[in-house]
Motif scaffolding. Structure first.
Motif: not given
Length: 380
Positions: A27, A31, A63, A66, A68-69, A73
């Motif tokens: 990460a 996010d 992804y 990130i 938590a993509y 977003d």
């Protein structure tokens, strides 16, 4: 060619590139839509592709950096925050809006010398299309009712207006304001971005400096080829930019041990920096369009792995599978897995698994966990 270049071990070269790609930490961008902006600004571009065997390339690439993509977003970054926009790099891509000026000269060149596929585009029809968008708001090809024609290209459209929309896109008159799946809505660029005046283009020297900085940021160790991937016309000014940076002590020539002819450059601080302590390897199931993978010769030089994209290869000649995804564990490409998402059952199907290293139980466990996370991302 300089008289001397520093030798860097393959392991060190991989570490530098992985750090530049932000694949060595979990990460790295946070996010939400802000993470999309940060990722685009750091990587320079996020390639778009329509293949839908699994989640499409642009979502997959985000992804990978990130965890938590969410697809929303990217929608928000493009349509509401307007921090990214679509344009052509070496392929169609999301690029940071903060770099818009770097693409204006390409837009102007396209207007002056459009590709032959736009020959015969009626100026009055194009002006009418711009007026319709100005008066009625963003427009997609599905909003246009017209007589259909035969396709002139397998990826083309039977609607003549698609060519006018694409012309507006490449000249910068229009921008993609929103995507619904892969269907694009076009708006006037001036209205979408809220400009009173379009950003002024940079000159060739400024563009070369930008491309060099972008590559150093996202690649760490750079070559003329890696900086100019898909854009050979920039090689001459890039060489001058590198020469100037070396003279000022901002870059040093390097090569990977065993490959002295493959000259690269690096910021000198990397030569002084100590390798980061080893920790449990992060596992990434990468898109074949990921920035780490798309430059196949560079990938093979750094990782000793030759990726084959075989979607267009006859089935009998495939080695890795129709849509094989490289699996990165730590600083190794350890496997290539041909995956398909069965959307009716919500299951991720493994069609072929090819090991690139000796199979190990602990490695199998890490990959299985990554596949479970990847499946949940596909299901979301």
């Amino acid at each position: 060619m300089p008289d001397h270049s520093f030798a860097i071990s393959p392991a060190r070269a991989r570490e530098i590139w992985l750090h530049a790609q932000r694949l060595d930490v979990a990460a790295p961008f946070g996010d939400g839509p802000e993470a999309v902006r940060l990722a685009a600004e750091h990587l320079g571009y996020i390639q778009i592709d329509t293949i839908n065997v699994i989640e499409r390339a642009h979502h997959h690439i985000l992804y990978s950096r990130i965890p938590a993509y969410s697809r929303a977003d990217l929608d928000l970054a493009q349509s509401l925050d307007k921090s990214v926009f679509e344009y052509w790099t070496h392929a169609l891509a999301y690029v940071p809006s903060s770099a818009y000026r770097m693409y204006v000269s390409a837009m102007d060149r396209f207007r002056a010398e459009p590709s032959p596929s736009f020959a015969g585009l009626d100026a009055n029809d194009y002006s009418a299309l711009l007026r319709r968008i100005r008066d009625g708001g963003p427009l997609s090809i599905r909003d246009i009712d017209e007589a259909l024609v035969e396709k002139t290209h397998p990826w083309g459209s039977r609607k003549p207006s698609r060519r006018a929309l694409r012309y507006g896109f490449f000249t910068g008159d229009l921008t993609v304001s929103k995507r619904t799946g892969m269907v694009k809505s076009y708006d006037l660029s001036s209205r979408h971005f809220g400009w009173r005046r379009r950003p002024r283009p940079v000159n060739d020297v400024q563009l070369a400096d930008y491309l060099l900085r972008r590559a150093l940021q996202s690649q760490g160790m750079v070559s003329v080829e890696s900086i100019c991937y898909g854009n050979a016309q920039h090689k001459a000014p890039i060489r001058l930019a590198i020469e100037s940076a070396v003279k000022r002590g901002r870059l040093a020539p390097v090569h990977i041990e065993g490959s002295p002819k493959a000259l690269h450059w690096i910021e000198p601080a990397w030569l002084e920096r100590q390798p980061d302590p080893r920790s449990a390897p992060l596992v990434h199931i990468l898109s074949p369009f990921d920035p780490l993978v798309i430059q196949r010769k560079r990938l093979q030089l750094f990782f000793g792995y030759e990726h084959r994209f075989e979607a267009y290869v006859p089935a009998a000649k495939r080695q890795l599978g129709y849509f094989a995804l490289p699996v990165l564990a730590g600083d190794e490409i350890v496997a290539a897995i041909d995956l398909k998402m069965d959307r009716s059952s919500g299951k991720l199907l493994v069609r072929q698994w090819t090991w690139m290293v000796e199979q190990r139980p602990e490695l199998q466990l890490l990959i299985d966990e990554a596949l479970s996370r990847f499946e949940r991302f596909q299901q979301a």
